[in-house]
Design an enzyme around this catalytic site. Structure first.
Site, short mmCIF file in Angstrom:
data_model
loop_
_atom_site.label_atom_id
_atom_site.label_comp_id
_atom_site.label_asym_id
_atom_site.label_seq_id
_atom_site.Cartn_x
_atom_site.Cartn_y
_atom_site.Cartn_z
N GLU A 94 -5.56 1.64 8.89
CA GLU A 94 -4.36 0.87 8.57
C GLU A 94 -3.11 1.65 8.99
O GLU A 94 -2.17 1.09 9.57
CB GLU A 94 -4.33 0.57 7.07
CG GLU A 94 -3.19 -0.30 6.62
CD GLU A 94 -3.24 -0.59 5.13
OE1 GLU A 94 -2.17 -0.92 4.55
OE2 GLU A 94 -4.33 -0.49 4.53
N HIS B 115 -0.71 3.21 -3.21
CA HIS B 115 -1.35 2.24 -2.31
C HIS B 115 -2.87 2.40 -2.34
O HIS B 115 -3.62 1.41 -2.32
CB HIS B 115 -0.80 2.45 -0.90
CG HIS B 115 -1.47 1.62 0.15
ND1 HIS B 115 -2.44 2.12 0.98
CD2 HIS B 115 -1.31 0.31 0.50
CE1 HIS B 115 -2.84 1.16 1.81
NE2 HIS B 115 -2.18 0.06 1.54
N GLU C 26 -4.27 0.77 -5.35
CA GLU C 26 -4.30 -0.69 -5.20
C GLU C 26 -5.58 -1.13 -4.50
O GLU C 26 -6.24 -2.09 -4.91
CB GLU C 26 -3.07 -1.13 -4.40
CG GLU C 26 -3.04 -2.62 -4.09
CD GLU C 26 -2.44 -2.92 -2.74
OE1 GLU C 26 -3.02 -3.75 -2.01
OE2 GLU C 26 -1.39 -2.33 -2.40
N HIS C 27 -5.95 -0.42 -3.44
CA HIS C 27 -7.19 -0.75 -2.73
C HIS C 27 -8.41 -0.57 -3.62
O HIS C 27 -9.30 -1.43 -3.67
CB HIS C 27 -7.32 0.15 -1.49
CG HIS C 27 -6.59 -0.36 -0.29
ND1 HIS C 27 -7.19 -0.53 0.93
CD2 HIS C 27 -5.30 -0.74 -0.12
CE1 HIS C 27 -6.30 -0.98 1.81
NE2 HIS C 27 -5.15 -1.10 1.18
#
Length: 432
Positions: free
Chosen positions: A145, A69, A72-73
């Site tokens: 998040e 993840h 991905e950012h």
């Protein structure tokens, strides 16, 4: 370049499968009469892939939770400081990305300037740029998040269910990781994971909708970088068959209690997983779908708000479960009713006419999934992950027999189920 045309006589449609010289798998689904296009550049790499090695390495490496993840950012950042979203804004394309348990995908949709958008997609995914400064900045963003998820009842009821089902599997961990795990992520880890999993031999490019095949392939030939073939070995945790806990309750400010019920089953892989997915989808539709007696009971009694219960076959590499979610004033009674229906059907079975109705409905839903470019792109990506063809699920449904659901039904154990509840700040959290 190896080229295969894969056809469906049922749909009278076909798509193109190519193995590019760089090792990249390319799946093209041109759709006449459509004005939109959808492209997705993805890797077979998700949050559960935390222990791995390549054929060139001797030892397995275990990385912190949340790296997939995190990558991905970070890939949306460019060395020249130009934001990737700004580049797509100039072409008029809508862009996004996602990380799941078993894959990471970057995609865009557009009605114009497809070729320009495709170039941007291929370039930014292939050009990682990480510095310790930007990594530390991202830790704060992803940390917020993660904290946001902690206050989200839908997220909490789901992951609490997974934590109660799985003892060792990484599937029980938030896809974004934890505050502790992301603090351990540095530049070296990100580059190590990128160079391993963003190898073209582990990636797929899917395109569906309105586009010119020759122009797309010309762009791909120019923009895709060669990757030396490498075999990736993943090490999955040896997960016990039984659940960890049968119940977990927490309190959050919700208007009514939410629940997630999970029946843990043995994991399956490849086309066998797809076949099992279809079988269990039919079973749970007959158990609690809108045509079932149990759905009518839930609706008439109001045990589940509006009678609305969502359900899915939750499966992937190393995990397989049946999940039921909804809102109820008495989640424990919901579980009791579903358990009772499963035991009843295990003894008496289903009516064959009900099976045929549900099977036909599933077939119709599968047919409809071929009606939009983004849905087809999703189907092609999933086929790549499962190492099967896009039309395989349609064929499995079409050829499904009544006897095919008997063994899967008998494998659902009502003593290997967990119940996750989010209460409205009125009960003390507990486990058992």
């Amino acid at each position: 370049m190896e080229k295969t045309i894969i056809k469906s006589d049922r749909l009278n449609e076909s798509y193109i499968k190519l193995k590019h010289k760089t090792g990249l798998t390319i799946l093209l689904y041109p759709m006449k009469g459509y004005s939109t296009s959808f492209a997705m550049f993805a890797t077979r790499y998700g949050s559960i892939d935390r222990t791995f090695k390549t054929s060139n390495e001797n030892e397995f490496l275990t990385v912190p939770d949340g790296v997939a993840h995190y990558l991905e950012h970070k890939l949306f950042e460019n060395e020249d400081g130009v934001d990737t979203f700004e580049l797509f804004a100039k072409t008029g394309a809508s862009v996004n990305a996602f990380t799941s348990f078993d894959k990471t995908a970057y995609y865009f949709s557009c009605t114009d300037n497809f070729n320009e958008s495709l170039k941007i997609l291929l370039n930014y995914v292939q050009e990682p740029y990480f510095t310790e400064e930007t990594i530390q900045k991202e830790q704060g963003i992803i940390g917020q998040e993660i904290k946001m998820y902690e206050d989200n009842p839908d997220w909490r009821v789901f992951f609490n269910c997974l934590e109660n089902m799985y003892e060792k599997s990484a599937v029980k961990v938030n896809i974004a990781g934890t505050l502790e795990s992301i603090a351990k992520i540095d530049k070296d880890i990100l580059y190590r994971c990128y160079n391993t999993f963003y190898n073209m031999n582990n990636m797929v490019l899917v395109i569906a909708g309105s586009f010119d095949i020759d122009s797309a392939l010309e762009i791909i030939d120019k923009e895709i970088k060669y990757s030396k073939p490498v075999k990736i070995e993943k090490q999955l945790d040896d997960e016990p068959e039984n659940i960890v806990n049968s119940l977990i309750e927490i309190n959050l400010p919700v208007s009514q209690s939410q629940f997630c019920i999970g029946y843990k089953l043995k994991p399956i892989s490849g086309v066998d997983m797809l076949r099992a997915l279809v079988q269990y989808e039919v079973i749970i539709e007959m158990l609690v779908g809108e045509s079932s007696n149990l759905y009518k009971y839930f609706y008439d009694t109001g045990l589940i708000s509006g009678g609305n219960i969502s359900y899915e076959v939750f499966c992937g590499d190393g995990y397989f479960a049946l999940l039921f979610q909804g809102e109820s004033g008495d989640p424990k009674k919901v579980l009791e009713k579903i358990n009772g229906e499963i035991e009843k059907r295990r003894i008496n079975g289903f009516a064959e006419k009900d099976f045929e109705l549900v099977k036909n409905a599933e077939y119709g839903r599968c047919i409809r999934s071929f009606s939009s470019p983004d849905d087809i792109a999703g189907l092609m990506l999933n086929s790549f992950i499962l190492k099967c063809d896009v039309y395989d699920k349609l064929e499995i449904i079409a050829n499904l027999k009544f006897d095919d659901i008997k063994r899967p039904l008998s494998s659902i154990k009502t003593d290997n189920v967990t119940l996750s509840i989010v209460n409205h700040l009125r009960k003390c959290p507990n486990k058992r």
